[in-house]
Scaffold this motif. Sequence first.
Motif, PDB file in Angstrom:
ATOM      1  N   GLN A 117      12.818  -3.662  38.423  1.00 49.05           N
ATOM      2  CA  GLN A 117      13.783  -2.776  39.081  1.00 49.05           C
ATOM      3  C   GLN A 117      15.017  -3.587  39.462  1.00 49.05           C
ATOM      4  O   GLN A 117      14.890  -4.648  40.067  1.00 49.05           O
ATOM      5  CB  GLN A 117      13.127  -2.173  40.325  1.00 49.05           C
TER       6      GLN A 117
ATOM      7  N   ARG B  85      19.673   7.275  43.544  1.00 49.28           N
ATOM      8  CA  ARG B  85      19.042   7.013  44.845  1.00 49.28           C
ATOM      9  C   ARG B  85      20.007   7.284  46.003  1.00 49.28           C
ATOM     10  O   ARG B  85      19.833   6.790  47.106  1.00 49.28           O
ATOM     11  CB  ARG B  85      18.485   5.588  44.899  1.00 49.28           C
TER      12      ARG B  85
ATOM     13  N   ARG C  16       4.848   1.226  42.980  1.00 47.00           N
ATOM     14  CA  ARG C  16       6.043   0.489  43.353  1.00 47.00           C
ATOM     15  C   ARG C  16       5.740  -0.360  44.588  1.00 47.00           C
ATOM     16  O   ARG C  16       4.810  -0.057  45.353  1.00 47.00           O
ATOM     17  CB  ARG C  16       7.239   1.403  43.612  1.00 47.00           C
TER      18      ARG C  16
ATOM     19  N   GLY D 167      18.046  -3.224  41.880  1.00 47.84           N
ATOM     20  CA  GLY D 167      18.337  -2.386  43.037  1.00 47.84           C
ATOM     21  C   GLY D 167      19.810  -2.018  43.126  1.00 47.84           C
ATOM     22  O   GLY D 167      20.670  -2.585  42.433  1.00 47.84           O
ATOM     23  N   ALA D 168      20.070  -1.049  44.003  1.00 53.43           N
ATOM     24  CA  ALA D 168      21.429  -0.533  44.182  1.00 53.43           C
ATOM     25  C   ALA D 168      22.429  -1.661  44.470  1.00 53.43           C
ATOM     26  O   ALA D 168      23.533  -1.686  43.929  1.00 53.43           O
ATOM     27  CB  ALA D 168      21.425   0.479  45.324  1.00 53.43           C
ATOM     28  N   ARG D 169      22.010  -2.592  45.315  1.00 52.11           N
ATOM     29  CA  ARG D 169      22.939  -3.663  45.699  1.00 52.11           C
ATOM     30  C   ARG D 169      23.254  -4.617  44.552  1.00 52.11           C
ATOM     31  O   ARG D 169      24.187  -5.399  44.621  1.00 52.11           O
ATOM     32  CB  ARG D 169      22.380  -4.432  46.902  1.00 52.11           C
TER      33      ARG D 169
ATOM     34  N   LYS E 199      12.889  -8.426  48.915  1.00 54.20           N
ATOM     35  CA  LYS E 199      13.582  -7.309  49.553  1.00 54.20           C
ATOM     36  C   LYS E 199      15.033  -7.673  49.882  1.00 54.20           C
ATOM     37  O   LYS E 199      15.279  -8.610  50.655  1.00 54.20           O
ATOM     38  CB  LYS E 199      12.866  -6.924  50.865  1.00 54.20           C
TER      39      LYS E 199
ATOM     40  N   LYS F 277      18.884   1.110  39.332  1.00 53.47           N
ATOM     41  CA  LYS F 277      19.302   2.028  40.390  1.00 53.47           C
ATOM     42  C   LYS F 277      20.821   2.107  40.459  1.00 53.47           C
ATOM     43  O   LYS F 277      21.515   1.153  40.108  1.00 53.47           O
ATOM     44  CB  LYS F 277      18.703   1.562  41.718  1.00 53.47           C
TER      45      LYS F 277
ATOM     46  N   HIS G   6      14.974   6.901  49.314  1.00 53.96           N
ATOM     47  CA  HIS G   6      16.132   6.091  49.713  1.00 53.96           C
ATOM     48  C   HIS G   6      17.385   6.942  49.842  1.00 53.96           C
ATOM     49  O   HIS G   6      18.312   6.585  50.575  1.00 53.96           O
ATOM     50  CB  HIS G   6      16.349   4.941  48.727  1.00 53.96           C
TER      51      HIS G   6
HETATM   52  C1  PEP Z   1      13.830  -0.011  47.081  1.00 48.70           C
HETATM   53  O1  PEP Z   1      13.532   0.672  46.083  1.00 48.70           O
HETATM   54  O2  PEP Z   1      12.996  -0.447  47.867  1.00 48.70           O
HETATM   55  C2  PEP Z   1      15.259  -0.269  47.356  1.00 48.70           C
HETATM   56  C3  PEP Z   1      15.646  -1.286  48.111  1.00 48.70           C
HETATM   57  O3  PEP Z   1      16.053   0.643  46.802  1.00 48.70           O
HETATM   58  P1  PEP Z   1      17.657   0.685  46.663  1.00 48.70           P
HETATM   59  O4  PEP Z   1      18.033  -0.492  45.806  1.00 48.70           O
HETATM   60  O5  PEP Z   1      17.871   1.990  45.993  1.00 48.70           O
HETATM   61  O6  PEP Z   1      18.229   0.627  48.033  1.00 48.70           O
END
Ligand code: PEP
Length: 338
Positions: A182, A237, A126, A184-186, A131, A207, A272
């Motif tokens: 992936q 997460r 990963r 992400g959560a957001r 970001k 996520k 996380h």
């Molecule tokens: C990540 O996996 O680096 C991340 C930002 O995760 P999350 O979306 O769960 O905050």
Amino acid sequence: MILVMKNNISDAELGSVVQEIENAGLHTHISKGEEVTIVGLVGDKSKIDVTSLEANPSVEKVLQVTESYKLANKKFHPDPTGFAVKNTYIGPGTMTVMSGPCAVESEEQLLTIARAVKAEGATILRGGAYKPRTSPYSFQGLEEDGLRYMQTASKETGLATICEVTSAHAVESAYKYVDMLQVGARNMQNFELLKEVGKTNMPVLLKRGLCATIDEWLNAAEYIMAGGNEKVALCERGIRTYETSTRNTLDLSAVCVLKERTHLPVIVDPSHATGVRAYVEPLAKAAIACGADGLMIEVHNDPAHALSDGPQSLDFDQFHSVMTDLKPYISLANRTLA
Ligand code: PEP
Ligand code: MN
């Protein structure tokens, strides 16, 4: 709605039922299990004559699926789903470890970490190239250069790779370089992004949103699957609660609920979820006990100087010790490292 088919019907009989449904303008989803064959119906139910289906000699029974997610629903697909990611696998019988830095920082950094995590049994590397940071002034990722370094690390080590995508543009780029996307959560309810990843044929790790219910999360998975991409794994997460001692609260009960409601594999990310490296190992053990199919664990060559998420990242020695301690738990759960 689902049709439970009679045992021992021929392919032609199954085909004729499917044809009748598709002629009415609905889509079908066939799941041939060891015990039963199920035909799931997706679309406007008012277009179909339920009584005629009930009367069909190939049909054992017709059941209503009340949940709004259908393709992700265990009723549509009673057996657990698994799928390949490059040369590794996520699904029943295996424990898939996805490890690496929070963010790709340089080619050298990534290669060093890739070799180290591979040596401990991780099979997916990963590393974030895009970001989604809380502050616009924090490190935002190396973008396409980061993706290229992921590809280089994969070529050198044979590891499969996963990168977060934050936009349609990132999906297009990541598709060229990595093996799994992936969300992400957001972005869990960024429906346009879900549709974009749904158009690809690449495995997706979805996520859980910071404040998402399990139902909302499964509907987000449904968006991806409705686009034709059924290779979705869900990643717990941590969610936001009033507790401030940990970054989030790891909802391990979600793993049990998901195992009841969906056939999709479930990954747990204790890094996380807690934001604290000391809690990664005990929660990874608990996740295995709850039935998780894999773990996402952040690892860095120099956590004290990581550009993001240093406090939750394990160094190589710590990762070695965690993986060594997890192995008996993985065996106890009747799984093998992927
Ligand atoms: C990540 O996996 O680096 C991340 C930002 O995760 P999350 O979306 O769960 O905050
Ligand atoms: Mn991170």
